[in-house]
Structure formats: structure tokens, C-alpha cells
Design a protein around this motif. Structure first.
Motif, PDB file in Angstrom:
ATOM      1  N   CYS A  93      45.996  30.523  25.892  1.00  0.00           N
ATOM      2  CA  CYS A  93      47.412  29.965  26.483  1.00  0.00           C
ATOM      3  C   CYS A  93      48.105  29.718  25.581  1.00  0.00           C
ATOM      4  O   CYS A  93      47.755  29.363  24.243  1.00  0.00           O
ATOM      5  CB  CYS A  93      46.641  28.760  27.305  1.00  0.00           C
ATOM      6  SG  CYS A  93      46.008  27.351  26.370  1.00  0.00           S
TER       7      CYS A  93
ATOM      8  N   LEU B 177      47.973  33.470  29.300  1.00  0.00           N
ATOM      9  CA  LEU B 177      48.593  32.508  29.970  1.00  0.00           C
ATOM     10  C   LEU B 177      49.764  31.928  29.293  1.00  0.00           C
ATOM     11  O   LEU B 177      49.695  30.780  28.577  1.00  0.00           O
ATOM     12  CB  LEU B 177      47.605  31.038  30.542  1.00  0.00           C
ATOM     13  CG  LEU B 177      46.419  31.556  31.289  1.00  0.00           C
ATOM     14  CD1 LEU B 177      45.470  30.268  31.515  1.00  0.00           C
ATOM     15  CD2 LEU B 177      46.853  32.028  32.627  1.00  0.00           C
TER      16      LEU B 177
ATOM     17  N   THR C 225      51.810  27.580  29.329  1.00  0.00           N
ATOM     18  CA  THR C 225      50.476  26.636  29.668  1.00  0.00           C
ATOM     19  C   THR C 225      50.286  26.125  28.653  1.00  0.00           C
ATOM     20  O   THR C 225      49.862  26.490  27.629  1.00  0.00           O
ATOM     21  CB  THR C 225      49.575  27.766  30.143  1.00  0.00           C
ATOM     22  OG1 THR C 225      50.062  28.748  31.227  1.00  0.00           O
ATOM     23  CG2 THR C 225      48.207  27.126  30.785  1.00  0.00           C
TER      24      THR C 225
ATOM     25  N   GLU D  58      49.720  25.174  33.776  1.00  0.00           N
ATOM     26  CA  GLU D  58      50.573  26.639  33.819  1.00  0.00           C
ATOM     27  C   GLU D  58      51.780  26.244  34.534  1.00  0.00           C
ATOM     28  O   GLU D  58      51.698  25.711  35.951  1.00  0.00           O
ATOM     29  CB  GLU D  58      49.742  27.710  34.484  1.00  0.00           C
ATOM     30  CG  GLU D  58      50.531  28.950  34.501  1.00  0.00           C
ATOM     31  CD  GLU D  58      49.597  29.846  35.009  1.00  0.00           C
ATOM     32  OE1 GLU D  58      48.784  29.728  35.654  1.00  0.00           O
ATOM     33  OE2 GLU D  58      50.138  31.167  34.900  1.00  0.00           O
TER      34      GLU D  58
END
Lengths: 981, 94, 171
Positions: free
Chosen positions: A196, A239, A242, A257
């Protein structure tokens, strides 16, 4: 205009229109609100918290303390306190500045700046002392109105949010060079990897690394390749947008997110998704934040971080000024200077270090520079630098600061890892892990690109191996850079030659904390950094001291004559950056906040116009109003019908437990106060269950279906608690007993048929069971069928009338109810709700656990001593009943109360005192109007109450007391004859 | 949210469990033999441990079994997990 | 392997019992049921249309299309408890690509195939409701829910299914 053509990752062919404080401006796709404002030459974006000083954009991402804005979207969407540096631009974005009145340029509270010497740290503790009552009524509301952030939205949030649980072997936080190489290496082993990154695009510092190459590719190109590779792997979840905001025990990380905020219009799906990621190993590649410098007047708009200016140039093609002065205490300032200079920006570099290396630079370098102050009201216009014994004023439109880099150890600190002082980096770096995690790259104080890449490969391989996956060996990418990050840095306040009492050198921009405030705190005796933080509020607020912590630490250390590492540092807590309430709530809003439990008869009750009440998670029909009846009228009618003819009541929510096994009676004997071994098959008994401390836990009727089989009922609210208590004793205290418990609450619908006509109504329907008065007396239980469905019939009564409780499998509940209804209606039967049930049972003095009891009421207090098996040596709670306080004659006991005025209704919870006042003797537990008795009735717990029967007491109420006579709690049919009807 | 090793189900998330207080406090077999002080201590006296704590949990929304954990109250590190009726594994002192 | 579009359906009523007995009686109970009761967490066993789901070391959910012949006495003889709960709960079937992701919106278990293979079952939670989740195919789950919790679980799962469908890219 300050946009440089062909530069950055913005789309120069895709202009976006937006408004800031009502002004229409134009940015580009790929801009943040901050970069778009800067491209339009706008630095002034906010007013400071306390002094209302004009403030500009300081950083380029989550570290921003100044440029907080409110973004307005359609449909009541209004989000305050967003850093403009993190707001992605979209067409027609509408943003407003905060904490100013009437406008940013002309803010009436800017007078606070001139009153600054009256508003030092902790001023409100010292100033607003008198009169005391003024604090909450006058001072605090006024201070809050003036010192503030954005305004909370007034309408309900129309957006949707969702939660997602995820599991992986390796979670990588941060997709810069260290994170990407870690993710690539780990993913090649085949294990599940989640990566992320809080920015819109993965790549981190690579995206702005203009002059770096990796394995022969440009840094951005290498990042693109790495991201493409990760995106193609089914074992990788990548992601962007995020934020890993919280590190919770046992490697659970909270991720937020952002799915909708960067898009124009209403989001099609959720606005945000909250991830709970459980990872076997966590790799923290969260990078480092550049530190500002603490010098006089360091907060004017146009003064910002040097690396932020470099990022605006390389990511957005924006020049933050045309003539900039870079003040640096670190080699990295030279990198920024080189890149800005190469873009055509006029640069002067002031190095605070005495031995600024004489480099061959294409721009002017001032070594051993001392910053004396800056000028400019709404925008910096000049900086005064003394060096080599003279003072020089340099006109400029931006001043850039580089104090070195602070590793982002927030998550490592949250995970309770230990930190060590790194003298070279001049910051704390992670030193020991409490969880299965490691920090790499800049987050570990290793700022150079090559180190980050090498760290990533090693950590990715190690993490996969630790999770049981053999990593394929892939070579460490080779990096080359034109300008290394280098060394240096400083923490604390820079020296200057001005009067310290008249200088504002800011440490914490967002909370308006100056170096002088921290010095004041130490002079006043604060030594612990935790106390300094709370007294001065440095490091608080929405940015949580991302930029200020180390400088305030160093000033505290210097003032108290200790090395920095001896002062320690404040532990970081979640969240890393603010998280919306919506994301935390997820789907748990409105009618999905909790499960809404409905019985099989619910729809019938709805069709009859029932009014419902919440009982735990259940919806229960409270009363069934007809035509224009109010609640009292409906309840009166229902109560009269039950005693006059018959009533039908949905008792399906009662807890039910089937207790099976050879030792079932023994088990009940040990648990309940009653004696169970001699309860005949086909008979029921009212049972009372105590806690081990002697107080009532629950009650209910238990019927014996067979020698080894009991059907136990509990209160609606107590169902789960009683089952858990039973399992607890069975599993942990008496595992030798052969007893098995099964919850059958939802298996059986319960239809109570109560009243003189009850038997007459049920007889034609019941098959396989003789329910005549002789064959099926009060407190019987038997099995048969009804309307073709299995029937468990109990002859029990919570109304004092002849009564039955019809148990049928839930899928038959509605049909059986209707069948009884069809037969009963011509006989005057009515459906009644929980309110009438409460009145009817109160007329009979029957308690409701949780209403007459509150966890301090014994069976004897509640008038239930008769239920206790006198010959039993032991049951749960028995020993406690022998404790002196439990036998005291002045315990609160259940009594009835009779108002002198029969129309007067007492208030439940009202306190009861003696006839002439005095201390409280107890309280009213139940109070109703009884249509059957034609007057108000009440139950109460009164100290020594049973001995007071016939005495007069007062119920204390505002505006005077209400006189009552103490009576027996059984007010209707005291001999109980109607039960045998 | 802790990850709790249920002795029957293995590692499961904390929200499936309910906490049951200090472990190894057995109900006296003949309560009437205890004087008021001893019975009061059984009811109410509990340790307030800084470090390894032996405590009861129930895998309520799982196998529904009660079991015992040794959990370090300072760090939430789980040192041991064992079934009711089995002795507590040796835990090194603080 | 194709898994079809996401779908959520309520299954027909079936006969459900909770069997509870001591470990040493498992063999006899298995004989009575005509299947080998699973003895460890996540375990299930099936014979024809009859299924046994491990809920705890002394607790199984027995599913069958029709009522059982064995009476309470037969179970009492082996010291077991066999209580009908057919109407206590209802079953949903969630199937299609992304079914596991739909559950992951509220269920904290690791539902990846290696961790939760076909045939695995567990009592757990979905948001604020208790459920029993049973994987009957690589992307097919049977979810047993307490009767009064079914509307809550169904609505939350339907939201996920709708969202999952709208995201599905035609291939």
C-alpha cells in the motif's frame, strides 16, 4: 504563472477548473490542490491556529501543517481540515480556507499576532482563572470560536463506506524504492503480498528522482516497470491512495483506501474502504520527512520545505517561486538547489554549517549563514542572512528550508518497537521489533537510493522465507544518482542575533508553538517531553508533529542540559493521518448499525399497526393501537381484554435452552436456587439463577420433558448470558457431568395465550395432548401437535390468568398465531404487546430481571425466597447469601406503592424518602396505570420495605413529593385463584 | 485486535472470543466451609499482573470452548494457550 | 476453472440437528449417522445428502434434506444429545467469482483456498452476526445464520454481491 511546460507527471493537455475561496482557477490533471494553487502563484492558504498569522503551503504531502482546507462536494458533502497537499484536483473542485474571518487576506483575528506576548504556552491555564464558572460558559466557547480548524459538516454523510478483511504473508507499507523492491522480491516467492502507498501513484521518491537511474532505466521508468510487474501477479494486491494508519497487536494493520475523493461527482461505489490486514510479516518502507528549520519569522507564506519545492517541480512542473533562497543544514539542500536551478529558477543557497563545502555550483552559496529574519506580510519578500560578520538582505519570493530528514517511524513506534538515537541522521530510528516487522530504507535512516533498493531486496527475501516461502534470488537493482542525499542536518532552534523576547521562530506551525514557548515550559519546570508536549501543545493537532517533534525535543534537551537521547520521545499512536468516521463505521450505519431481530410474527404485528420497541436487538410489539387510540388507551383495552376474555402475546424472543443428559437435573440443582431432582416429567418450575455473589442473574420457567431432558427459558435479554454461564460451569467446574446444552431460542416461536378463555381457544387446535384442567394443570409441559406442527405446550402465566405458552417451530409460528387468532377473536381475544404485559405482571407483583433487579438484588430482596430449595447444601450464589450484608434487615426489598391520589402516576427511577424527607430509602422500579384496578400502581425497592407495609412514605419529585402507602407487591388476585381457571 | 491461538481451532481473530477473567480460580468444592473472608477473596480478589497473566477466554463465536491463555499484559504477546484441565505450561518469570 | 457470476440465494428448508457428545462416543454417533464425524477444527463429512459440520470438539451441525429416523432414546443410549434446530437458522448460498471477497467484507477469517479449502467450515462472525461458513466449492459457500439475523446478513451480503457484479469485467 508558475507552471513549467513539459515538466512533471501532470497532463499539460488536460486543464481542470477549480475554485478556492470563490476564486476560479485552473490546474492540470495530476495536480494536487496545493500544486495547482502554487502554479497560480497562490501561497497564502490559511491562518494559523492561535495568532491568525498568514500561512502558506509548507510541505508536499501528509506533513502539511498549514494549508488545511474544507472541500465541498454536492449532496451535503463537506470535509474540513484536509491538507491541500493531499487533495487531488478534479474538475470543478470547490475548496475554502479555514480559520479566517471574513477572508484570508483581511482576517480580523490577526490582532492576536500583536497580542502574542500575552498568549504564551498555557496562557489559558493562567489567564482565564476567574470567575471559575466563566470557563465553560464564556472563555472556552470564545477561544474555540477564534482558535480553530474547519467546521464540521451539518448534514448526514451521504457516502458509503466499506470494510474488508485481508490476509497476507507480507505487507509492505510504502511503494517507494525500498517498498517496491521488497514487494517484488517477496512476491516472486509466490507468497501473498499486499503493498500500500498513500499517494495517488506508487513510486514514492522515484517519481521525483529526476536524475537517478536504476538498472539503466530512469527512476520513474523503473518504478513503472516494477508496478506493472506487481500488478500482473495474482498473489499481489497493490493499493495506491491507501494509508496504513494504525499498527495493532499481532500484525494487524488498519489501512484506509480512498476510492472516491479524487473523482468528480458522486462516487459510484464506496468513498473509502477500511482494510484490516493481518500479515505474517510487515515491511515498513515509509520513507522520511524533511525537517524544517527553526529561525525567526520562519512561517511566512512562501517559506516551505526544500524537498517539497523540488517535488512540486518534478511531479507537477511547478516553480514555487522565481527567486528562491534555500537555507540548508544538510547536503540534500544542494540537490534541491541543483534541480531548481536547472529548471531556470534563480537560486541562492545559504548553508548554516560553518564548513559548507566549497562546491563548484552554478548558483551562489553562502557558507556559515545565520538567519536573522524574513519580511513580507502575505508572502515572503526578503530574507536577512548574516555571514562573515555582516548582515545581508536578499529579496526573494520563496525561502526553502532543509534541516535534514526524519525517518517516518510512526508505524514502527505504534507497534511498540524500540527506537535508538542515530547521531548521524540526528533522529530516532527503529532498533528493535515487538512484532514480526522491519523498517527499511529511509524509514530506517538509510536515505540513499542504493541502500533503499538493497534493503528492499533483503527484507522481501527474508520476509517471504520467514513465512515459509523460498524466494527466487533476484539481483539487487543498481542505482546511480547525480546528486546523493548526502549528510548533515540540525535539530533545534538556529542561533540568531535578535532579541529572543521579540522573535517568533516556529517549531509547530499547526499549533502556533514557538521555540520561546518550549523554553518557557522548561523554565516553568517541565522536563518530561510528554509534559512539554501537553503544556505547549507542540506535536498535537491533525499533523501530530510530523515536522515539529524532533525540533521541540532538541530545544527541550538544550534547555534542560541533557543530550537529546536522554529526553526520550513521545510514542506515536494511531492514526498516522486522520481517518474519517465514515471509514471507521463502514456499513454499520442507520438500519444496519446493528442487526434488527424480528420474530416470525413480526409482519402480522406490522399489518395490525403495532408500535414496536427495542428490547436488545429485538423489535417487540409494544401495543396495538386501534383507530385513534394513544398508548394508554390501547394498553388499557389490552389489559382489560386479557383479564376479561383472552390475550395473545408474542413471546418468541424469550431465550430457550434445551438441556439434555443423564446429569441434567443434577446440573440444574447446582446452578439454580430451586430443587429440580423431584420435578416430575411433564411439570414446570419457576427458576431463579444467581451469580456466585448471590445477586439475581436471570429467571425463567424450566420444564421437564423427560428424565434427561429439560426445556429452560430465560429472559429475552439474558439468553446469551445464561447460556454462557451454563457452559462456563459445565466446561470448567463440572466437566464430569453428562449434560449438553443447545440454544433453541430461534427454533421455537412462542405464542402466549392468556386469560379466562385461553383453554377454550386452544382446545380445538391442540392434538395429541389433553389440556383439560385436570390433565394439564398450572405449571405443566407437554408435547403434541398444533395445526400440523410440532408443539411444546407449557401451562404457565406471566399475567396471573389461566395461560399457555405455545411453542412451535419458527417456520410455523405465523400460521399457528393466525389459527389461534381466528378462533379467539369471536371470544373477545386481543393481541397485546409488551407494555400490557408489563402492566399485567406488575399487577401480580412479578419481577422483571433488569427492571426490579440491578445486579444488587438477591432472591430474598425480590420476594423470591420461597423459590430457594431449603434442603440444598449448595447452589451457585448460596454461600454469598450467608454473608452478613446479605442478611441485613435493612436491605432494599420489593414492595408495592399506592399513591394517595389514584390518578397520580409515579416516575420510574424516582427516589423514595421518609414521610418527612431525609435520605433516600430506595427507588420506584415499575409504575403504570392499571385499568383492571382503576388506579395507578407501582413497585419499588425500599430499605427494610416489607416491614414498612402500611406505612406512608414520600416519592421525591421536583416541585414537591408524592405521598404513597407501602403495600404488598401483589396487587391483583393475591390468592392466585385465576391461575387455576 | 489480537490473534488468539485457540487450543482447538488454531489462530483466530479476537472478535470471535470473549474474555473470562483470571484463570485457575476454582470454585471451592464445599463453599459453606469457607469463612466470609475466604469466600470474599474467592469472589472478588484478583491479581493485577504486569507481565505474564494466566487468563480465561472462550472461543464464543467458534468452537465455544473455554480455555486458558498466558498473555503478557505489557505487550499483548501470547506466551501459551492450553485447554481447561491441563496444567499451565512453565512460563519464565518476569 | 470458471466460477460464474456472483449470486446469493436462500436455500430450501432442511433438517438440522445439533449433535453433542463426548469424544469417546464419536464412533457410535458416527454409526448412527452413517458418516464419519469430523474430529478437528474446520472439518466436515458428507454421505449422500447428509452432512456433518464440526462446530466444536463436542458439537456438530448435522444437515439432511429429510427428518431423521433415530429417536431421542437412541441418542440417549450413547450419552449424546441430538436436538433439532431446523428452524433455528436459515442458509444462504453465495457463489461465483469473488464470493470470498464478499464474505471478507465482514468475516475476519482467511478464506483463501489454501487456508480454507473446499469442505472447510467454521463458526465465526460476519459484521455483528454469528455465522457458520462452509465452503462447498472453490467459489461457493453455504452460510448458516440465526433466523432473526438473516435479514441483516442477507442485506450486507447483497450489497457486496451487487458491488462485486458491477465491478466484474466481462471476459
Amino acid at each position: 504563472m508558475f507552471r513549467l511546460p513539459k515538466r512533471g507527471l501532470v497532463d499539460h493537455g488536460a486543464p481542470l477548473s477549480f475554485s478556492f475561496d470563490g476564486r476560479r482557477l485552473t490546474g492540470l490533471a495530476g495536480d494536487t490542490l496545493a500544486s495547482a494553487l502554487l502554479a497560480n502563484g497562490v501561497h497564502l492558504t490559511g491562518r494559523s491556529f492561535k495568532y491568525h498569522r498568514p500561512r502558506g503551503i509548507l510541505g508536499a504531502w501528509a506533513d502539511e501543517p498549514n494549508a488545511l482546507v474544507t472541500v465541498i462536494r454536492g449532496g451535503g458533502r463537506s470535509t474540513p481540515n484536509l491538507p491541500a497537499t493531499q487533495v487531488e484536483l478534479f474538475e470543478n473542485l470547490v475548496a475554502f480556507s479555514q480559520n479566517r474571518e471574513p477572508s484570508l487576506e483581511r482576517d480580523r483575528w490577526s490582532i492576536n499576532d500583536r497580542l502574542g506576548r500575552f498568549l504564551p504556552a498555557g496562557f489559558y491555564y493562567k489567564t482565564f482563572m476567574w470567575p471559575k464558572s466563566f470557563w465553560s460558559r464564556v472563555y472556552e466557547p470564545r477561544i474555540r470560536a477564534v482558535a480553530g480548524l474547519g467546521v464540521a459538516p451539518e448534514q448526514a454523510d451521504p457516502d458509503r463506506y466499506e470494510h474488508r478483511y485481508a490476509h497476507c504473508e507480507v505487507l509492505v507499507v510504502g511503494a517507494g524504492p525500498a517498498g517496491l523492491s521488497a514487494a517484488l522480491t517477496a512476491a516472486e516467492s509466490g507468497c501473498r503480498v499486499v503493498v500500500c502507498d498513500d499517494r495517488p501513484l506508487p513510486g514514492g521518491s522515484l517519481l521525483s528522482a529526476a536524475s537517478a537511474t536504476i538498472d539503466g532505466l530512469g527512476a520513474r521508468e523503473w518504478a513503472d516497470t516494477a508496478v506493472a510487474r506487481l500488478s500482473s501477479m495474482t498473489n499481489v494486491t497493490l493499493l495506491p491512495r491507501t494509508t496504513a494508519f494504525g499498527y495493532y497487536p499481532h500484525n494487524l494493520l488498519g489501512l484506509c483506501e480512498r476510492l472516491g475523493d479524487h473523482l468528480p461527482g458522486e462516487p459510484a461505489g464506496p468513498r473509502e474502504r477500511l482494510w484490516s490486514v493481518r500479515a505474517a510479516r510487515v515491511i515498513l518502507a515509509t520513507g522520511a520527512l524533511e525537517r524544517p528549520l527553526v529561525f525567526p519569522d520562519n512561517d511566512r507564506p512562501g517559506i516551505m520545505l526544500a524537498d517539497a519545492a523540488r517535488q512540486y517541480l518534478q511531479l507537477h512542473g511547478v516553480a514555487v517561486g522565481r527567486r528562491v533562497v534555500i537555507v540548508t543544514a544538510h547536503d540534500a539542500g544542494y540537490r534541491s538547489a541543483h534541480e531548481l536551478h536547472a529548471a531556470g529558477i534563480q537560486v541562492v543557497l545559504a548553508d548554516t554549517r560553518p564548513a559548507a563545502i566549497a562546491r563548484s555550483t552554478p548558483f551562489r552559496v553562502i557558507p556559515d549563514a545565520r538567519i536573522e529574519g524574513t519580511r513580507g506580510t502575505l508572502r515572503v519578500s526578503a530574507i536577512t542572512i548574516s555571514h562573515t560578520g555582516r548582515s545581508e538582505r536578499i529579496d526573494c519570493d520563496a525561502v526553502l528550508m532543509c534541516g535534514g530528514f526524519t525517518p517516518s517511524i510512526h508505524l514502527a513506534s505504534q507497534s511498540r518497537g524500540t527506537m535508538a538515537w542515530d547521531a548521524e541522521v540526528q533522529a530516532y530510528v527503529p532498533a528493535g521489533s515487538a512484532e514480526a516487522e522491519c523498517s527499511i530504507g529511509a524509514a530506517a535512516g538509510r536515505l540513499e537510493l542504493a541502500d533503499a533498493l538493497a534493503d528492499g531486496c533483503r527484507a522481501g527475501r527474508d520476509a517471504a522465507a520467514a513465512a515459509g516461502f523460498a524466494a527466487r534470488r533476484i539481483g539487487t537493482p543498481r542505482a546511480s544518482v547525480d546528486h546523493s542525499v548526502g549528510q548533515g542536518g540540525i535539530i533545534g532552534a538556529l542561533p540568531h542575533g535578535r532579541d529572543p523576547a521579540k522573535v517568533k521562530a516556529f517549531v509547530d506551525w499547526q499549533n502556533d508553538v514557538t521555540a520561546r514557548d518550549i523554553m518557557l515550559a522548561t523554565r516553568e519546570g517541565f522536563r518530561s517531553i510528554e509534559h512539554v508536549k501537553r503544556y505547549t501543545t507542540t506535536g498535537m493537532a491533525t499533523d501530530q508533529g510530523k515536522l515539529s517533534n524532533l525540533n521541540s525535543l532538541a530545544i527541550t534537551a538544550a534547555q534542560t542540559g541533557r543530550p537529546v537521547e536522554a529526553v526520550g520521545f513521545t510514542t506515536f499512536r494511531p492514526p498516522y493521518t486522520p481517518v474519517t468516521f465514515g471509514a471507521l463505521a463502514g456499513a454499520a450505519r442507520r438500519d444496519l448499525f446493528d442487526p434488527v431481530r424480528q420474530t416470525p410474527i413480526h409482519d402480522w404485528a406490522v399489518a395490525q399497526g403495532a408500535v414496536f420497541e427495542d428490547v436488545g436487538l429485538w423489535k417487540r410489539a409494544r401495543y396495538f393501537p386501534r383507530a385513534s387510540e394513544d398508548m394508554q388507551a390501547a394498553v388499557n383495552r389490552e389489559c382489560l381484554a386479557v383479564r376479561g376474555s383472552a390475550g395473545l402475546f408474542d413471546a418468541s424472543t424469550l431465550g430457550k435452552i434445551e438441556i439434555v443428559g443423564a446429569d441434567a437435573a443434577t446440573f440444574l440443582n447446582r446452578l439454580y436456587v430451586n430443587a429440580w431432582d423431584r420435578l416430575a416429567i411433564g411439570r414446570c418450575r419457576y427458576g431463579v439463577l444467581l451469580r456466585e455473589d448471590g445477586f439475581i442473574l436471570d429467571d425463567g420457567v424450566i420444564g421437564r420433558l423427560a428424565a434427561d431432558r429439560f426445556h429452560a427459558t430465560t429472559t429475552t435479554g439474558g439468553a446469551a448470558r445464561v447460556l454462557a454461564t451454563m457452559e462456563d460451569y459445565l466446561q470448567t467446574e463440572w466437566p464430569d457431568l453428562d449434560v449438553w446444552l443447545t440454544s433453541v431460542t430461534e427454533q421455537w416461536s412462542v405464542i402466549a395465550v392468556q386469560g379466562p378463555h385461553a383453554r377454550e381457544i386452544l382446545t380445538p387446535l391442540v392434538q395429541g395432548l389433553d389440556i383439560s384442567a385436570d390433565a394439564f394443570p398450572h405449571m405443566s409441559i407437554g408435547e403434541g401437535t398444533i395445526c400440523g406442527a410440532a408443539l411444546r405446550l407449557m401451562r404457565v402465566s406471566f399475567t396471573g390468568e389461566l395461560g399457555f405458552e405455545v411453542n412451535v417451530p419458527s417456520s410455523h409460528g405465523h400460521a399457528v398465531w393466525e389459527a389461534i387468532w381466528r378462533i379467539g377473536q369471536p371470544l373477545g381475544m386481543t393481541a397485546y404487546g409488551t407494555e400490557a404485559m408489563h402492566v399485567l405482571r406488575a399487577e401480580k407483583g412479578y419481577i422483571i430481571v433488569g427492571q426490579e433487579t440491578d445486579g444488587t438484588v438477591t432472591a430474598d430482596d425480590a420476594g423470591l425466597a420461597w423459590a430457594i430449595g431449603k434442603t440444598k447444601r449448595d447452589f451457585v450464589g448460596k454461600r454469598s447469601l450467608a454473608r452478613p450484608a446479605m442478611k441485613a434487615p435493612d436491605r432494599k426489598q420489593l414492595v408495592g406503592l399506592r399513591t394517595l391520589d389514584p390518578a397520580k402516576l409515579l416516575e420510574e427511577g424516582a427516589q423514595i424518602v421518609g414521610p418527612d424527607g431525609g435520605p433516600s430509602l430506595g427507588h420506584v422500579t415499575s409504575s403504570y396505570y392499571s385499568a383492571n384496578l382503576g388506579r395507578s400502581i407501582a413497585l419499588a425497592l425500599v430499605r427494610g420495605g416489607r416491614a414498612l407495609e402500611g406505612h406512608r412514605l414520600r416519592v421525591a419529585m421536583p416541585g414537591g413529593g408524592i405521598e404513597v402507602d407501602v403495600t404488598n407487591p401483589v396487587l391483583f388476585d393475591p390468592k392466585g385463584k385465576r391461575l387455576d381457571g | 485486535m489480537l490473534l488468539i491461538p485457540c487450543p482447538y481451532c488454531g489462530n483466530r481473530p479476537e472478535i470471535e472470543f470473549s474474555y473470562g477473567g483470571q484463570a485457575h480460580i476454582a470454585r471451592p468444592p464445599v463453599p459453606e466451609e469457607l469463612d466470609d473472608d475466604a469466600w470474599g477473596a474467592f469472589l472478588y480478589a484478583r491479581d493485577n499482573v504486569r507481565g505474564p497473566h494466566r487468563e480465561r477466554w472462550r472461543h464464543l463465536h467458534g468452537c465455544a470452548r473455554f480455555f486458558n491463555l498466558v498473555r503478557d499484559t505489557r505487550t499483548d504477546r501470547i506466551i501459551a494457550s492450553y485447554r481447561v484441565g491441563t496444567p499451565c505450561p512453565r512460563v519464565e518469570p518476569l | 476453472m470458471t466460477s460464474g457470476p456472483l449470486s446469493l440465494e436462500t436455500l430450501q428448508p432442511m433438517t438440522r440437528h445439533i449433535l453433542r457428545c463426548r469424544e469417546r462416543r464419536v464412533a457410535e454417533a458416527s454409526d448412527l449417522l452413517g458418516l464419519d464425524l469430523p474430529r478437528s477444527a474446520y472439518g466436515t463429512a458428507s454421505h449422500a445428502d447428509r452432512h456433518a459440520l464440526w462446530l466444536g470438539p463436542d458439537e456438530w451441525l448435522i444437515l439432511a434434506p429429510e427428518p431423521f429416523a433415530a429417536t431421542a432414546d437412541v441418542w440417549a443410549a450413547i450419552g449424546a444429545s441430538f436436538v433439532e434446530v431446523s428452524d433455528r437458522q436459515v442458509a444462504l448460498q453465495l457463489s461465483g467469482a469473488g464470493a470470498d471477497t464478499c464474505l471478507a467484507g465482514g468475516c475476519p477469517l482467511d478464506l483463501a483456498l489454501p487456508a480454507f479449502p473446499i469442505g472447510a467450515c467454521a463458526r465465526t462472525v460476519f459484521h455483528k452476526a454469528e455465522i457458520i461458513v462452509w465452503r462447498t466449492g472453490s467459489s461457493r459457500f453455504q452460510v448458516e445464520i440465526g433466523r432473526s439475523f438473516a435479514p441483516y446478513v442477507t442485506r450486507l451480503l447483497s450489497q457486496q454481491v451487487q458491488r462485486g457484479r458491477s465491478l466484474a469485467v466481462p471476459t
